[in-house]
Design an enzyme around this catalytic site. Structure first.
Site, mmCIF file in Angstrom:
data_model
loop_
_atom_site.group_PDB
_atom_site.id
_atom_site.type_symbol
_atom_site.label_atom_id
_atom_site.label_comp_id
_atom_site.label_asym_id
_atom_site.label_seq_id
_atom_site.Cartn_x
_atom_site.Cartn_y
_atom_site.Cartn_z
ATOM 1 N N ASP A 92 0.779 -0.651 0.183
ATOM 2 C CA ASP A 92 -0.550 -0.098 -0.480
ATOM 3 C C ASP A 92 0.833 1.133 -0.128
ATOM 4 O O ASP A 92 0.373 2.072 0.814
ATOM 5 C CB ASP A 92 -0.586 -0.222 0.973
ATOM 6 C CG ASP A 92 -1.936 -1.023 0.939
ATOM 7 O OD1 ASP A 92 -2.028 -1.362 0.110
ATOM 8 O OD2 ASP A 92 -2.783 -0.953 2.269
ATOM 9 N N ASP A 147 5.525 -8.847 9.421
ATOM 10 C CA ASP A 147 5.707 -7.731 9.181
ATOM 11 C C ASP A 147 6.659 -7.967 7.693
ATOM 12 O O ASP A 147 7.841 -7.896 8.222
ATOM 13 C CB ASP A 147 5.324 -7.145 10.452
ATOM 14 C CG ASP A 147 3.880 -6.719 10.347
ATOM 15 O OD1 ASP A 147 3.403 -7.014 9.736
ATOM 16 O OD2 ASP A 147 3.580 -6.176 11.989
ATOM 17 N N ASP A 149 9.791 -5.520 8.859
ATOM 18 C CA ASP A 149 10.472 -5.604 10.086
ATOM 19 C C ASP A 149 11.532 -7.064 10.749
ATOM 20 O O ASP A 149 12.125 -7.445 11.354
ATOM 21 C CB ASP A 149 10.310 -4.857 11.545
ATOM 22 C CG ASP A 149 9.464 -5.126 12.028
ATOM 23 O OD1 ASP A 149 7.887 -5.265 11.738
ATOM 24 O OD2 ASP A 149 9.664 -4.889 13.288
ATOM 25 N N ASP A 240 -5.982 -8.284 14.367
ATOM 26 C CA ASP A 240 -5.306 -9.434 15.163
ATOM 27 C C ASP A 240 -5.573 -9.815 16.470
ATOM 28 O O ASP A 240 -5.917 -11.538 16.452
ATOM 29 C CB ASP A 240 -2.972 -9.726 14.601
ATOM 30 C CG ASP A 240 -2.245 -8.600 15.666
ATOM 31 O OD1 ASP A 240 -3.693 -7.655 16.745
ATOM 32 O OD2 ASP A 240 -1.060 -8.167 16.239
#
Length: 487
Positions: A92, A147, A149, A240
């Protein structure tokens, strides 16, 4: 005026009682963890002789120029048959991350990897919205999420997928590791704060058959579990946690694997860390408001319901900490002449449970799991948490009354602890001077109890009341340095 002081004094002791309850829960967790630690679980590996199910790896990204390539490369190298692996990059981004992603995806496509980029023309629903759009296009029976990182190890799927041979298992969560734990005092403290969530809480809840949550990354879902739970929803900023409870109430079991560690990056600035914690505090309260009534009405056992309340309402601890610090001065004013028996019966038990019990929890974890050098940082934890408490208390209150909200990303810089990132911080961090005014005012106000304690010659109480201005001073100085650097 006297009535107002009495009301504020009552609120002070209500807040301390709330923190004492939190401390009791930490001791309960600690007891069960110490018992579990004596047993070592055998890893369940997916045999190379067994047919591999199709797995779709989903990588949600938004403006991750420094870490996007690293993540894509790591997932493309996963040890899983290439014809049984699909990778979806949910990008995005609105900056030059798009070019980084396109280059990386194009390279791995030439290497025969089934990888594609999915882009939307808006960020509706943020991460939950991106996952809701991508999941119907996923071909895998299982969905692994990472994610930006995170850096999954090559054998991640081999070491997690074996647990799905039990048909009731709907999600497998791995442990977070921290690449840059030793980068600064702030990252050291974050590792101590976050580590027990996995090493203690997840282990205990999993072994006791209690509800626990997927952490948004470093885990694998059975696709049918997500569908049965109602799919990804964006009415909280912790999608989540929300989905985890909905699925477990449908009868699915979750599994936590402590021996599978996925390295990740801790926030390097106080502003980024605080923003992350604010989102978690707000989102957990939104989830509690949405899910807890359903849990309490469900046929689950009393133990599951009580622990779900403790889990989902844990961020009320920030509200209690903030209320205790802001009402300390009127509480001292109202008790200018108190007796020793009052201290022994009321103040001392509350203090022991609200502070020493919680500190013992983090100290034992740090000492046993990280090392004695990490344990030396534990006494600094009260200063940091007291300084952050008002901001996180406000976030928790917002979660009680607001649905959804902006999903503020946590900046990542590709740091592994030995790479300087100070020159990169200003790209993502834009802290307002308003933060300094708020924290500075709180710091000045928190000095009043210290002055009053000295005037009343209550020397034994001086170390306790002195923690509050020191905590606000720590946060104020850190904020000041970050604002000056970014200015």
């Amino acid at each position: 005026m006297i009535i107002l002081i009495d009301i504020l004094t009552t609120l002070h002791f209500v807040a301390m009682a709330g923190l004492a309850c939190y401390g009791l829960h930490r001791l309960w967790m600690l007891r069960h963890w110490l018992q579990l630690s004596r047993r070592s679980a055998q890893p369940i590996l997916w045999s190379e002789d067994d047919p591999c199910p199709l797995v779709t790896v989903q990588l949600p990204l938004f403006n991750e120029r420094f870490v996007a390539r690293r993540l894509i490369d790591a997932t493309a190298r996963l040890d899983w048959p290439v014809d049984r692996l699909q990778i979806q990059v949910l990008d995005d981004s609105t900056d030059d991350t798009c070019g980084v992603v396109d280059d990386a995806v194009a390279y791995w496509q030439t290497q025969g990897v089934d990888i594609a980029v999915l882009r939307r023309d808006n960020r509706q629903g943020y991460k939950a919205g991106a996952l809701a759009v991508a999941t119907p296009q996923a071909r895998g029976e299982f969905l692994a999420l990472f994610d930006a990182d995170f850096i999954p190890q090559q054998d991640f799927l081999r070491r997690t997928m074996g647990h799905f041979k039990q048909p009731e298992i709907g999600m497998v969560q791995a442990r977070w590791g921290f690449l840059n734990r030793d980068q600064s005092w702030l990252t050291q403290l974050q590792a101590i704060l976050l580590g027990p969530h996995f090493g203690i809480e997840h282990r205990v809840r999993c072994r006791q058959g209690l509800f626990f949550n997927f952490n948004g990354t470093a885990g694998v879902w059975r696709r049918q579990t997500i569908l049965d739970g109602g799919g990804w929803q964006a009415d909280t900023v912790t999608e989540d946690l929300d989905l985890s409870y909905r699925c477990q109430m449908k009868g699915w079991k979750f599994c936590y694997v402590d021996d599978v560690v996925v390295p990740s990056e801790l926030p390097v600035t106080l502003g980024d860390f605080l923003g992350q914690q604010q989102r978690w505090a707000k989102g957990s309260m939104q989830t509690a408001r949405k899910i807890l009534p359903l849990v309490l009405r469900s046929p689950q056992s009393l133990g599951v319901k009580v622990e779900a309340m403790a889990h989902l309402l844990a961020n009320l601890g920030w509200l209690c900490a903030a209320m205790a610090s802001l009402t300390l001065y009127p509480a001292l004013l109202s008790r200018s002449t108190f007796h020793l028996w009052q201290v022994l019966l009321i103040d001392l038990p509350l203090f022991l449970l609200a502070s020493l019990a919680i500190l013992s929890y983090f100290f034992l974890y740090a000492y046993r799991e990280i090392g004695w050098k990490a344990a030396l940082w534990v006494p600094v934890l009260p200063l940091l948490t007291l300084g952050m408490a008002p901001s996180l208390a406000w976030a928790a209150l917002c979660g009680l009354f607001q649905r959804g909200g902006v999903f503020n990303r946590t900046a990542k810089y590709g740091s592994s602890g030995d790479v300087p990132v100070k020159r990169l911080v200003s790209i993502y961090s834009h802290k307002s001077h308003r933060v300094l005014w708020v924290n500075g005012s709180l710091m000045i106000y928190s000095i009043l109890p210290v002055v009053l304690t000295i005037q009343q010659q209550h020397w034994l109480a001086l170390p306790l009341v002195g923690l509050f201005p020191l905590g606000f001073l720590l946060v104020f100085v850190k904020d000041f340095l970050e604002v000056r650097h970014n200015g």
